[in-house]
Every structure is written in C-alpha cells, then in structure tokens.
Design a protein around this motif. Sequence first.
Motif, PDB file in Angstrom:
ATOM      1  N   VAL A   1      37.323  74.088  53.848  1.00  0.00           N
ATOM      2  CA  VAL A   1      37.207  75.897  52.961  1.00  0.00           C
ATOM      3  C   VAL A   1      37.481  76.468  54.147  1.00  0.00           C
ATOM      4  N   THR A   2      38.024  77.989  54.095  1.00  0.00           N
ATOM      5  CA  THR A   2      37.923  78.935  55.110  1.00  0.00           C
ATOM      6  C   THR A   2      37.254  79.832  55.513  1.00  0.00           C
ATOM      7  N   LYS A   3      37.144  80.294  56.391  1.00  0.00           N
ATOM      8  CA  LYS A   3      36.092  82.366  56.774  1.00  0.00           C
ATOM      9  C   LYS A   3      35.808  82.751  55.465  1.00  0.00           C
ATOM     10  N   GLY A   4      36.684  83.059  55.189  1.00  0.00           N
ATOM     11  CA  GLY A   4      36.030  84.228  54.167  1.00  0.00           C
ATOM     12  C   GLY A   4      35.197  83.856  53.262  1.00  0.00           C
ATOM     13  N   ALA A   5      35.956  82.122  52.667  1.00  0.00           N
ATOM     14  CA  ALA A   5      34.963  81.797  51.431  1.00  0.00           C
ATOM     15  C   ALA A   5      33.455  81.206  52.241  1.00  0.00           C
ATOM     16  N   PHE A   6      33.650  81.574  53.434  1.00  0.00           N
ATOM     17  CA  PHE A   6      31.860  80.656  53.877  1.00  0.00           C
ATOM     18  C   PHE A   6      31.372  82.182  54.054  1.00  0.00           C
ATOM     19  N   PHE A   7      31.658  83.358  54.009  1.00  0.00           N
ATOM     20  CA  PHE A   7      31.069  84.642  53.915  1.00  0.00           C
ATOM     21  C   PHE A   7      31.157  85.429  52.757  1.00  0.00           C
ATOM     22  N   HIS A   8      31.938  84.361  52.247  1.00  0.00           N
ATOM     23  CA  HIS A   8      32.320  84.870  50.348  1.00  0.00           C
ATOM     24  C   HIS A   8      30.470  84.553  49.774  1.00  0.00           C
ATOM     25  N   HIS A   9      29.677  83.633  50.664  1.00  0.00           N
ATOM     26  CA  HIS A   9      28.586  82.411  49.686  1.00  0.00           C
ATOM     27  C   HIS A   9      27.309  82.920  50.122  1.00  0.00           C
ATOM     28  N   PHE A  10      27.866  83.354  51.943  1.00  0.00           N
ATOM     29  CA  PHE A  10      26.684  83.338  52.407  1.00  0.00           C
ATOM     30  C   PHE A  10      26.972  84.833  53.425  1.00  0.00           C
TER      31      PHE A  10
ATOM     32  N   ALA B   1      24.501  74.379  67.824  1.00  0.00           N
ATOM     33  CA  ALA B   1      26.010  73.938  68.310  1.00  0.00           C
ATOM     34  C   ALA B   1      27.295  73.455  67.289  1.00  0.00           C
ATOM     35  N   THR B   2      26.363  74.089  66.552  1.00  0.00           N
ATOM     36  CA  THR B   2      27.764  73.786  64.927  1.00  0.00           C
ATOM     37  C   THR B   2      27.989  74.842  65.097  1.00  0.00           C
ATOM     38  N   SER B   3      28.819  75.718  65.120  1.00  0.00           N
ATOM     39  CA  SER B   3      30.200  76.765  64.630  1.00  0.00           C
ATOM     40  C   SER B   3      30.490  76.553  62.879  1.00  0.00           C
ATOM     41  N   VAL B   4      30.650  77.851  63.354  1.00  0.00           N
ATOM     42  CA  VAL B   4      31.094  78.443  61.277  1.00  0.00           C
ATOM     43  C   VAL B   4      32.154  77.282  61.215  1.00  0.00           C
ATOM     44  N   ASP B   5      33.729  78.062  62.387  1.00  0.00           N
ATOM     45  CA  ASP B   5      34.742  77.173  62.170  1.00  0.00           C
ATOM     46  C   ASP B   5      35.101  75.407  61.721  1.00  0.00           C
ATOM     47  N   GLN B   6      33.650  74.868  62.295  1.00  0.00           N
ATOM     48  CA  GLN B   6      33.697  73.440  62.359  1.00  0.00           C
ATOM     49  C   GLN B   6      33.126  73.371  61.414  1.00  0.00           C
TER      50      GLN B   6
ATOM     51  N   ILE C   1      18.728  83.108  43.966  1.00  0.00           N
ATOM     52  CA  ILE C   1      19.163  83.565  42.115  1.00  0.00           C
ATOM     53  C   ILE C   1      19.899  83.358  41.524  1.00  0.00           C
ATOM     54  N   PRO C   2      20.974  83.474  42.703  1.00  0.00           N
ATOM     55  CA  PRO C   2      23.037  83.178  42.496  1.00  0.00           C
ATOM     56  C   PRO C   2      23.042  82.186  41.955  1.00  0.00           C
ATOM     57  N   ALA C   3      24.248  82.380  41.058  1.00  0.00           N
ATOM     58  CA  ALA C   3      24.992  81.243  40.192  1.00  0.00           C
ATOM     59  C   ALA C   3      25.172  79.871  41.137  1.00  0.00           C
ATOM     60  N   LYS C   4      25.517  79.543  42.228  1.00  0.00           N
ATOM     61  CA  LYS C   4      25.722  78.821  42.531  1.00  0.00           C
ATOM     62  C   LYS C   4      26.537  78.168  41.805  1.00  0.00           C
ATOM     63  N   THR C   5      27.805  79.281  42.296  1.00  0.00           N
ATOM     64  CA  THR C   5      29.210  78.592  40.836  1.00  0.00           C
ATOM     65  C   THR C   5      29.736  77.625  41.618  1.00  0.00           C
ATOM     66  N   GLY C   6      30.354  78.378  43.000  1.00  0.00           N
ATOM     67  CA  GLY C   6      31.722  77.475  43.614  1.00  0.00           C
ATOM     68  C   GLY C   6      30.749  76.216  43.770  1.00  0.00           C
ATOM     69  N   ASN C   7      31.970  75.666  44.169  1.00  0.00           N
ATOM     70  CA  ASN C   7      32.551  74.271  44.894  1.00  0.00           C
ATOM     71  C   ASN C   7      31.885  74.533  46.238  1.00  0.00           C
ATOM     72  N   ALA C   8      32.498  75.446  47.133  1.00  0.00           N
ATOM     73  CA  ALA C   8      33.154  75.415  48.826  1.00  0.00           C
ATOM     74  C   ALA C   8      31.481  75.733  48.615  1.00  0.00           C
ATOM     75  N   ARG C   9      31.042  76.922  47.936  1.00  0.00           N
ATOM     76  CA  ARG C   9      29.493  76.727  48.138  1.00  0.00           C
ATOM     77  C   ARG C   9      28.476  75.549  48.342  1.00  0.00           C
ATOM     78  N   THR C  10      29.038  74.064  48.273  1.00  0.00           N
ATOM     79  CA  THR C  10      28.002  72.786  47.712  1.00  0.00           C
ATOM     80  C   THR C  10      28.794  72.157  48.850  1.00  0.00           C
ATOM     81  N   LYS C  11      30.206  71.854  49.219  1.00  0.00           N
ATOM     82  CA  LYS C  11      31.019  71.579  50.246  1.00  0.00           C
ATOM     83  C   LYS C  11      30.172  72.050  51.636  1.00  0.00           C
ATOM     84  N   LEU C  12      30.403  73.448  51.435  1.00  0.00           N
ATOM     85  CA  LEU C  12      29.126  73.956  52.692  1.00  0.00           C
ATOM     86  C   LEU C  12      27.644  73.362  53.234  1.00  0.00           C
ATOM     87  N   LEU C  13      27.352  73.381  52.276  1.00  0.00           N
ATOM     88  CA  LEU C  13      25.633  72.627  52.212  1.00  0.00           C
ATOM     89  C   LEU C  13      25.680  71.321  52.722  1.00  0.00           C
ATOM     90  N   ASP C  14      26.434  70.837  51.885  1.00  0.00           N
ATOM     91  CA  ASP C  14      26.746  69.155  52.853  1.00  0.00           C
ATOM     92  C   ASP C  14      26.885  69.274  54.703  1.00  0.00           C
TER      93      ASP C  14
END
Lengths: 209, 209
Positions: free
Chosen positions: A45-54, A33-38, A7-20
């Motif tokens: 994008v930084t870790k802050g952005a990651f845990f902001h969106h997910f 085998a894929t880490s969050v840092d990777q 439902i959330p807006a999915k506004t950000g750009n970081a979100r899409t870049k992380l999904l890709d």
Amino acid sequence: MSTSRTIPAKTGNARTKLLDAAIALVRRQGFSATSVDQLCQMAGVTKGAFFHHFANKDALGAAAADHWTDTSSSLFMEADYNRHADPLDRYLAYLDFRDEIATGEVAEFTCYAGTSLQECYGSSDAIRDAAYQSIAGHSARLAEDLDQAIAQYGAPEGVTGLSLGLYTQAALQGAFILAKGQGNAAPVHDAIAHLRRYILMLFNREGKI
Amino acid sequence: MSTSRTIPAKTGNARTKLLDAAIALVRRQGFSATSVDQLCQMAGVTKGAFFHHFANKDALGAAAADHWTDTSSSLFMEADYNRHADPLDRYLAYLDFRDEIATGEVAEFTCYAGTSLQECYGSSDAIRDAAYQSIAGHSARLAEDLDQAIAQYGAPEGVTGLSLGLYTQAALQGAFILAKGQGNAAPVHDAIAHLRRYILMLFNREGKI
DNA sequence: TACAACATACCAACTAGTCGGTATGTTGTA
DNA sequence: TACAACATACCGACTAGTTGGTATGTTGTA
C-alpha cells in the motif's frame, strides 16, 4: 468492547492489511524501529493510503492493539477448551491451549499488546491504553472462570478471579520476554507448568504435574 | 561475569554518565525512541564523547545492560535479606525486598534489561544477549538458594532451582508490563503475593499469606 | 457529481555517525 | 630530569540518509 473507540467504518482493505503488517513487524522489531514506509511496503500500500486511514503513526499503533484484541479474543472464544463444564477444568484447558500455541518462531507466539505496552507506555498514551485494554480485557475473561472456580471450590483470603487472571497474564508476558532472550518457547512451557502447579495446589485438585 | 566482555579500561567519566542516562531514558521511552543527542544532553556530554566511548548506538545499549547487571547485582548482594541462614527464608525475604523497592514512578522500579530485551531482541544481537545475560544471571543467583531449599525440604518431580528462579523473573517482568499499563506498582505487589503463596505451598511451609 | 479510497510527489526535521581538531596525560630514553 | 613520541578523553560542526507527515492528484462507484 475494544472496537467501541473505532467508530469509523473500517471499510477499506488497505486498513486491515496495514494493521496485520503492524502486528507482524512490531512483534519482530518493536514499534519505533518500524517505519511507516516499511509498514506500507509489507501491506502493499502507499503512504497516501496510510495517512488516509490513520491520523499518524501512533493512531496506527493503537488501532493495531484493538485489531489484536479482536483477532486474539475470537481465537480464544472459538477454542475447544471452553467446552469443559467445570470452570477449573476450563482454566486448566486454557493453559493447555496456550502451551500448544507457543510454537514456531518467537515473534509468532509473542504478544503484540505486551510488546507495544512495554515500549510505548511513556511515549504514546493512545498505544499504552489500547494495549493495556487488550491484556486487561483478556484477564477479565479468564477471571470469570476463576471466580466460578473460587465460588465452587473455595480459595484463600484475598485470592480473587481477577487477581489470578492478571497474574496468569503477567507470568505469560514475562515468559515471552525470556523466550526472546533464549530464542525459543521453553520458558513459556516452563511458566505454564508452574502456573498449573500453583492453581492445582490452590484448589486442592490433584492432576498431572 | 558481566564485565568480562568489556576489557577496555572504562576510565572516563563521560562513559558512566552516558550509561546512567541510557538506563534512565530507555526505561522511560524505549531504546529506539531515545536519540543519541538526547543521551548526550542528559549526560552533559557531546557527541564526540559518545562515539569515542561507543562504536555505535547499539554498543551503548549493550554496555548499559552490563552496567545494569553490575549496579543491580551489587544492590541485591548488599541487601539484608541475604543474612537469613535458611535458604527458603532467604528467597522469601528476597520477595519482600522486591516488594519494598517497587515504589515511586513506574520507570524507576522497572527493569532496563527486560525493557530492552523485549524491544531489541530482533534488531540487535548485542543488546539481546547482554540483556538476557542480566536476567539469566540474576535467576542463577536465586537458583542457588532455591536448590538448597529443594535439597533441604524436597520438591515435586521436575521442579529445579533454576526453573523456579526463571519463573520468578518471568512473573516479575510480566508484572512490570502490567504496571506500565496501570501506571502504578499494584500488579507487582499482587504478583509477588501469588509467587509467595506458590512457594509456601510448594515447600509445605505455613506463613503469612 | 460527489465523495471515499487510494496513489504520487515532495518536504522539513531529525537521525546516527564522521572528521578534523585540542587539551591533558603517560612513557620511554638520552 | 627533560623532552619527544604517543595515547586518551573529549569537542562540535558537518553530512548523507531516513523519518513522519503533507499537498495534490486520480479513479471507481453510489
């Protein structure tokens, strides 16, 4: 359909870049085998952005499955093969299309949903459900054409559009596994040839074999 | 064949217990998500024993694929379906057998080789090769019967025993993925029914459909 | 000025892998 | 047949590095 949960807006750009990034990396290395840092590094994008969106890594994995559903379903919806008037021709042209796009690096034509479903079905309900939804939804789309073909041309007892749609996906997913073993797309082309032959015989339709 | 690489004695008991634990845990959780500590705990063995027998975690994964080849190939070799005199009957009875053993928990009938090949093909050459060997070897076994059937009954241009053997494995492996999504064996039974129908039509043999 | 969208700094837990050590064989030879 | 020399199988505490996740900023903009 697949976006209903997000439902959330999915506004950000970081979100899409992380999904890709998730789709690219998971197809290559698998989910664990894929880490969050990777993921952050590839997305720029930084870790802050990651845990902001997910909420957590699993949530990213599930959202990536929805993202995969969206991008791949629009790929298939806009493809030329849909133009055929005859439902059986449409299915056969779908097989042609899948044959065409199975080129290049193995990780580029294999399926995010199948890969993560195989790996995560026991460790993350969210990923499992989203990944299965992706495959089941695609099968259901195929099943529409196949049901029309059955109505038009007939089929043996017990053969339904959905059953054939799921079987088609099964054969493709399995062929992807073999392709990973061989390092090329040959098993995919082979599987599609068998699939086509099966359908042609099933509907008593002659055609290139 | 699969043991050719593992020249060392394989004497110990801990080694086998670790291999069995690997197959059970990896089928459930995947390879990366399974830790060395977890493997040792299930095997009732210490970390010292683990690294005495295996150079690293990947080596265990590859050895487990060989172990899987050994145990599953003896399962199929000793099965009743081999008794049929006719090669096509043998293949059809093989499908029956696979249908029968697809029961219980999903993790109990799915394939270690397929699971680890899917997940590890990009991160471990050793595991990828051993897992693919397992599937390819099994396909080659099937191909013998299918080649005999082709010689006896004929088949369309381009249809070979090996191609059909690999396709059979692809359909099964893909059905395992769907089974993980649904949580039961139904997709496996469905896939086998389609496979049987294909083969019966291919060889112009009537039979229960 | 309030809030979404990010960034930075940090942590506790867990990871694969190491290392010194023991107990129980096996083998060559005097 | 006795005993030294060595091999194999296994133990469990330890470590260096990585992991997912958090707490606390900063900044653009509605």
